[in-house]
Design a protein around this motif. Structure first.
Motif, PDB file in Angstrom:
ATOM      1  N   THR A 213      -5.925   2.915  -7.118  1.00 40.40           N
ATOM      2  CA  THR A 213      -6.798   2.095  -6.282  1.00 40.40           C
ATOM      3  C   THR A 213      -7.873   3.002  -5.682  1.00 40.40           C
ATOM      4  O   THR A 213      -7.588   4.109  -5.241  1.00 40.40           O
TER       5      THR A 213
ATOM      6  N   PRO B 276      -7.320  -5.034  -6.365  1.00 45.77           N
ATOM      7  CA  PRO B 276      -6.956  -4.353  -5.120  1.00 45.77           C
ATOM      8  C   PRO B 276      -7.068  -5.313  -3.947  1.00 45.77           C
ATOM      9  O   PRO B 276      -7.784  -6.318  -4.017  1.00 45.77           O
ATOM     10  N   HIS B 277      -6.382  -4.997  -2.891  1.00 48.35           N
ATOM     11  CA  HIS B 277      -6.501  -5.792  -1.679  1.00 48.35           C
ATOM     12  C   HIS B 277      -7.479  -5.111  -0.735  1.00 48.35           C
ATOM     13  O   HIS B 277      -8.347  -4.355  -1.175  1.00 48.35           O
TER      14      HIS B 277
ATOM     15  N   TYR C   3       0.809  -1.224   0.000  1.00 51.92           N
ATOM     16  CA  TYR C   3       0.000   0.000   0.000  1.00 51.92           C
ATOM     17  C   TYR C   3       0.842   1.274   0.000  1.00 51.92           C
ATOM     18  O   TYR C   3       0.356   2.338  -0.358  1.00 51.92           O
TER      19      TYR C   3
ATOM     20  N   LYS D 165     -11.594   3.545  -3.349  1.00 57.16           N
ATOM     21  CA  LYS D 165     -12.546   3.137  -2.317  1.00 57.16           C
ATOM     22  C   LYS D 165     -13.722   4.090  -2.424  1.00 57.16           C
ATOM     23  O   LYS D 165     -13.554   5.302  -2.297  1.00 57.16           O
TER      24      LYS D 165
ATOM     25  N   SER E 123      -5.192   4.569  -0.749  1.00 62.46           N
ATOM     26  CA  SER E 123      -4.007   3.718  -0.736  1.00 62.46           C
ATOM     27  C   SER E 123      -4.385   2.286  -0.396  1.00 62.46           C
ATOM     28  O   SER E 123      -5.122   2.038   0.554  1.00 62.46           O
ATOM     29  N   SER E 124      -3.887   1.348  -1.191  1.00 58.77           N
ATOM     30  CA  SER E 124      -4.169  -0.070  -0.981  1.00 58.77           C
ATOM     31  C   SER E 124      -3.101  -0.894  -1.688  1.00 58.77           C
ATOM     32  O   SER E 124      -2.590  -0.495  -2.744  1.00 58.77           O
ATOM     33  N   SER E 125      -2.761  -2.026  -1.133  1.00 58.18           N
ATOM     34  CA  SER E 125      -1.894  -2.942  -1.839  1.00 58.18           C
ATOM     35  C   SER E 125      -2.692  -3.563  -2.991  1.00 58.18           C
ATOM     36  O   SER E 125      -3.928  -3.522  -3.010  1.00 58.18           O
TER      37      SER E 125
ATOM     38  N   HIS F 130      -8.007  -2.564   1.334  1.00 63.94           N
ATOM     39  CA  HIS F 130      -8.363  -1.162   1.576  1.00 63.94           C
ATOM     40  C   HIS F 130      -8.989  -0.445   0.382  1.00 63.94           C
ATOM     41  O   HIS F 130      -9.199   0.759   0.424  1.00 63.94           O
ATOM     42  N   ALA F 131      -9.278  -1.176  -0.686  1.00 60.32           N
ATOM     43  CA  ALA F 131      -9.899  -0.571  -1.867  1.00 60.32           C
ATOM     44  C   ALA F 131     -10.930  -1.537  -2.425  1.00 60.32           C
ATOM     45  O   ALA F 131     -10.881  -2.733  -2.171  1.00 60.32           O
TER      46      ALA F 131
END
Length: 128
Positions: A112, A84-85, A42, A114, A120-122, A87-88
């Protein structure tokens, strides 16, 4: 004065020893059917890769993934998939050069999102 100098020299030697240690290269990612692939943290750090030489975060939720120019991939015409992982909820990829990635032809711009806003997200990315 001697004690201060000895402490300073010792601290300088320790910092030089720590600075000389090489940062480990990102692990290889198992992606046999992808021409390039990466797992990006992220903060933009490159965790695992295949034919990707660097990645970085430009702004919150905006990333640049730099593909190895020696891989011979024409990014504007390539199929680029990303997930996205946690956080998104969605991700957008752009294979064309963008100002966000300094108009680099070897960069993929990744955003990414949301709830429709950059966050921000991995993520993982693959170039097929």
């Amino acid at each position: 004065m001697r004690r201060t100098t000895a402490v300073f020299v010792g601290a300088l030697a320790l910092s030089a020893a720590l600075a000389s240690q090489a940062v480990a290269a990102p692990a290889e990612i198992d992606a046999p059917n992808a021409r390039a692939a990466a797992e990006v943290g992220y903060r933009g750090d490159l965790m695992r890769q295949k034919n990707v030489v660097n990645s970085f975060q430009n702004d919150p939720g905006v990333y640049c993934v730099i593909v190895d120019p020696n891989a011979g991939i024409n990014l504007p015409s390539a199929l680029i998939l990303a997930n996205p992982h946690i956080h998104a909820d969605s991700v957008v990829t752009i294979g064309e050069p963008t100002l966000a990635c300094n108009s680099r032809r070897d960069a993929i711009t990744v955003v990414t999102l949301k709830n429709g806003l950059p966050a921000s997200s991995s993520f993982t990315i693959a170039v097929l």
